[in-house]
Design an enzyme around this catalytic site. Sequence first.
Site, PDB file in Angstrom:
ATOM      1  CG  HIS A   1      -1.734  -1.200   1.408  1.00 49.44           C
ATOM      2  ND1 HIS A   1      -3.046  -1.257   0.981  1.00 49.44           N
ATOM      3  CD2 HIS A   1      -1.473  -2.423   1.934  1.00 49.44           C
ATOM      4  CE1 HIS A   1      -3.561  -2.456   1.244  1.00 49.44           C
ATOM      5  NE2 HIS A   1      -2.613  -3.191   1.828  1.00 49.44           N
TER       6      HIS A   1
ATOM      7  CG  ASN B   1      -6.176   0.273   0.605  1.00 45.98           C
ATOM      8  OD1 ASN B   1      -5.225   0.130  -0.144  1.00 45.98           O
ATOM      9  ND2 ASN B   1      -6.101   0.039   1.902  1.00 45.98           N
TER      10      ASN B   1
ATOM     11  CG  ASP C   1      -1.021  -6.068   4.080  1.00 43.32           C
ATOM     12  OD1 ASP C   1      -1.279  -5.103   3.340  1.00 43.32           O
ATOM     13  OD2 ASP C   1      -1.786  -6.459   4.985  1.00 43.32           O
TER      14      ASP C   1
ATOM     15  CG  HIS D   1      -1.220   3.560   9.165  1.00 49.35           C
ATOM     16  ND1 HIS D   1      -2.229   4.108   8.402  1.00 49.35           N
ATOM     17  CD2 HIS D   1      -1.407   2.213   9.106  1.00 49.35           C
ATOM     18  CE1 HIS D   1      -2.995   3.143   7.916  1.00 49.35           C
ATOM     19  NE2 HIS D   1      -2.524   1.979   8.325  1.00 49.35           N
TER      20      HIS D   1
HETATM   21  O1  DOR Z   1      -3.688  -3.698   8.350  1.00 45.34           O
HETATM   22  C1  DOR Z   1      -3.956  -3.423   7.178  1.00 45.34           C
HETATM   23  N1  DOR Z   1      -3.718  -2.202   6.685  1.00 45.34           N
HETATM   24  N2  DOR Z   1      -4.511  -4.346   6.399  1.00 45.34           N
HETATM   25  C2  DOR Z   1      -5.005  -4.040   5.167  1.00 45.34           C
HETATM   26  O2  DOR Z   1      -5.499  -4.914   4.519  1.00 45.34           O
HETATM   27  C3  DOR Z   1      -4.954  -2.664   4.687  1.00 45.34           C
HETATM   28  C4  DOR Z   1      -3.840  -1.969   5.291  1.00 45.34           C
HETATM   29  C5  DOR Z   1      -3.818  -0.486   5.017  1.00 45.34           C
HETATM   30  O3  DOR Z   1      -4.023  -0.112   3.855  1.00 45.34           O
HETATM   31  O4  DOR Z   1      -3.554   0.279   5.925  1.00 45.34           O
END
Ligand code: DOR
Length: 447
Positions: free
Chosen positions: A60, A92, A298, A302
């Site tokens: 991401h 996303n 993954d 943040h």
């Molecule tokens: O913990 C997660 N964060 N799982 C996900 O599937 C999405 C991801 C995010 O985009 O922050």
Amino acid sequence: MKTLIRSATCVLPHDTLRTNVLMDGGKIVSIDAANHTPADEVIDAQGLHLLPGVIDDQVHFREPGLTHKEDLHTGSVACAKGGITTFLEMPNTNPLTISQQRLDEKLALAASKCVVNYGFYIGATCTNVDDLRTAQRTAGIKIFLGSSTGDLLVDDQSALERIFAETTLPICAHCEDESTFRANRDRLGGGHEYADHSKIRDHQAAIIATKRALDLAFRHHHRFHVLHVTTAAEVDLLRDHRGLITSEVCPHHLFFSVDDYHRLGSLLQMNPSIKTKEDNQRLWQGLLEGTIQIIATDHAPHTLEEKSLPYPASPSGLPAVENSLALLLDQVHHGRATLEQVVAWMCTRPALIWDIVDKGKIEVGYDADLVLVDLNKSQTIRNEEQLTKSKWSPWHGTTLTGWPVQTFVGGKTAFVHGRVDENVRGKEAIFDHARGGYWKSSDARNA
Ligand code: DOR
């Protein structure tokens, strides 16, 4: 420009041996110990191992919309440091990547700023099946069966039936059952702490969603990839693949358990949630036996400020691209896996699962996406040295043995001497979905 990598121990498709690899025009043009062709650049790689570049099929990178956490440039720079030469990025973002137009916009952005190669998924919604049917230049369709960061969720059975019935692109899904974890949240009441995340998004939430997705895939005879498997019970379910199902596990689900919440708090808050030590072991066995085919990060950064909010305002996700290969090389160092297995999990099979053309192997004619690793190098992960914009790692303070030391993207050095060349540009990964995925490949048939 011709570059010769001399005397590395190379993990080739059927053998691991010391040889010379010549790259020219972005391709591998010769693999030959006797090759003494004059080259513009010669890299003496004695004592090092040469692997195909890592392909991470789940990251991401937050662009567009959430670029205070990461962007396509910073994410790709972190990839180069970690030995990842191709990433597949999730939809996303804000706006969501749910149409061809949004895919094309991301591809154009990536072309201008990514140091490594890139590809993108198109996100499923309850109403965009026409976009999913006609989408091009994409790895495949991503479904969130349970909500996570962002606004993507397809929980409605009739919408799911249509997606599996009417599309042909490979599908992958985040398998956590929305109604199960909502009910758990209601039952647990208020006053939650970070460790409650694993009680809310519990084993059943993961198992129910994976069962539901497998049922859809089997009935519609649709290729399907289970993202980030977390439970022993899912490993058992995945043995029945019927030539359609593949799956992956993430380093944090292999190496962290609920016992680590007291130490790491919200840094471990992830969807799907972290599970138990027994699950760690069964996931590892699943990889070793081939029930789970690949490892992906993954990578979901943040900021530390966001992560320090009290639960449940703290967001789920952790960064991992710059340490994932080293985490697995460290397992090789400890004798828990072979280097060849790590290459299959992180390099070769992701290319087969997503039908990526000319990547994932050290073979003449393949793209010169390569990584030199030093299996004897020990180094400690430090937050302050992380290149991800979020500047932290849940593995801060961990010493690993086995690190990438030089990364080549299309024959160009993107990372060496601890520094990334931010001027290198990767290319769009090409997907040939007519190949039919992992189970149709000769590698799977011969396994
Ligand atoms: O913990 C997660 N964060 N799982 C996900 O599937 C999405 C991801 C995010 O985009 O922050």
